[in-house]
Write a protein that holds these residues in place. Structure first.
Motif, PDB file in Angstrom:
ATOM      1  N   GLU A   1       0.786  -1.232   0.000  1.00  0.00           N
ATOM      2  CA  GLU A   1       0.000   0.000   0.000  1.00  0.00           C
ATOM      3  C   GLU A   1       0.819   1.284   0.000  1.00  0.00           C
ATOM      4  O   GLU A   1       0.593   2.171  -0.827  1.00  0.00           O
ATOM      5  N   TRP A   2       1.747   1.407   0.942  1.00  0.00           N
ATOM      6  CA  TRP A   2       2.398   2.694   1.167  1.00  0.00           C
ATOM      7  C   TRP A   2       3.198   3.123  -0.063  1.00  0.00           C
ATOM      8  O   TRP A   2       4.029   2.391  -0.580  1.00  0.00           O
ATOM      9  N   GLY A   3       2.890   4.300  -0.551  1.00  0.00           N
ATOM     10  CA  GLY A   3       3.617   4.844  -1.689  1.00  0.00           C
ATOM     11  C   GLY A   3       3.112   4.390  -3.038  1.00  0.00           C
ATOM     12  O   GLY A   3       3.652   4.803  -4.067  1.00  0.00           O
ATOM     13  N   VAL A   4       2.072   3.559  -3.062  1.00  0.00           N
ATOM     14  CA  VAL A   4       1.487   3.133  -4.334  1.00  0.00           C
ATOM     15  C   VAL A   4       0.450   4.176  -4.754  1.00  0.00           C
ATOM     16  O   VAL A   4      -0.484   4.455  -3.989  1.00  0.00           O
ATOM     17  N   PRO A   5       0.576   4.795  -5.920  1.00  0.00           N
ATOM     18  CA  PRO A   5      -0.381   5.825  -6.331  1.00  0.00           C
ATOM     19  C   PRO A   5      -1.822   5.331  -6.248  1.00  0.00           C
ATOM     20  O   PRO A   5      -2.165   4.288  -6.804  1.00  0.00           O
ATOM     21  N   CYS A   6      -2.634   6.079  -5.524  1.00  0.00           N
ATOM     22  CA  CYS A   6      -4.030   5.697  -5.294  1.00  0.00           C
ATOM     23  C   CYS A   6      -4.957   6.681  -6.008  1.00  0.00           C
ATOM     24  O   CYS A   6      -4.769   7.898  -5.914  1.00  0.00           O
ATOM     25  N   HIS A   7      -5.967   6.150  -6.683  1.00  0.00           N
ATOM     26  CA  HIS A   7      -6.941   6.972  -7.396  1.00  0.00           C
ATOM     27  C   HIS A   7      -8.369   6.585  -7.037  1.00  0.00           C
ATOM     28  O   HIS A   7      -9.302   6.933  -7.757  1.00  0.00           O
ATOM     29  N   ASP A   8      -8.524   5.869  -5.939  1.00  0.00           N
ATOM     30  CA  ASP A   8      -9.834   5.407  -5.491  1.00  0.00           C
ATOM     31  C   ASP A   8     -10.345   6.315  -4.381  1.00  0.00           C
ATOM     32  O   ASP A   8      -9.737   6.397  -3.313  1.00  0.00           O
TER      33      ASP A   8
END
Length: 202
Positions: free
Chosen positions: A35-42
């Motif tokens: 999770e940490w640092g993974v680009p999120c668009h949700d």
């Protein structure tokens, strides 16, 4: 393994990780790796993490992470539409819910921020569009910071809109978590894996 050494040696599974990741906590390792640092668009997750980062204020992220499932149950899956309509009685009940961090001001902030979050969605179409417009959709790569001009600007804007518990340090941590800022340590397997996906690296 000392905190200073855990980012330069291989762990039991052969991977090298950021020095802040606790090797004794499987939840923390999974969070770091997936999770940490993974680009999120949700938008749903963007709201959840915004609330949780606010609850982290003055505490460790590990403390919040260990209670995340309890938070999800107590806060109706972090549905901003539901939380925005919480009556005062619900907020009072949450103050006595052992599944979460029972801080009165942070609990009240969740409702306040849900309402502002919905207003931003209405203005921008989605919160994702609002958040990523600050960097024109690009990921910024930097290590060793706890705030920046970017977090200052976003924090100021969110405060102007009425959000609370969104100081620049909280927002910087939020941007790191959501992948707007990539801060994996040099040598971390995640930093190496995503090197080609980071167009704004200094």
């Amino acid at each position: 393994m000392s905190e200073q050494d855990n980012h330069i040696m291989q762990w039991a599974d052969g991977r090298v990780r950021c020095r802040w990741c606790n090797p004794q906590n499987p939840l923390y390792i999974a969070y770091h790796d997936a999770e940490w640092g993974v680009p999120c668009h949700d938008d749903q997750r963007l709201f959840e993490m915004l609330v949780l980062e606010g609850f982290q204020a003055g505490l460790s992220w590990e403390c919040v992470l260990n209670k995340r499932e309890g938070f999800r149950q107590a806060f109706d899956g972090f549905d901003p539409l539901v939380i925005a309509r919480y009556p005062d009685e619900k907020l009072e009940a949450l103050r006595h819910d052992s599944r979460i961090i029972r801080n009165k001001l942070k609990i009240r902030a969740a409702r306040t921020n849900a309402r502002v979050f919905l207003a931003i969605q209405a203005e921008w179409g989605c919160f994702d569009a609002y958040l990523w417009h600050w960097t024109q959709g690009k990921v910024i790569c930097e290590q060793g910071c706890t705030r920046s001009l970017l977090s200052d600007q976003i924090s100021a804007d969110l405060k102007k809109r009425g959000m609370t518990f969104v100081g620049t340090t909280i927002i910087y941590a939020y941007l790191q978590a959501m992948g707007v800022i990539c801060s994996h340590d040099e040598g971390c397997w995640k930093q190496v894996q995503h090197a080609e996906d980071r167009p704004v690296c200094p």
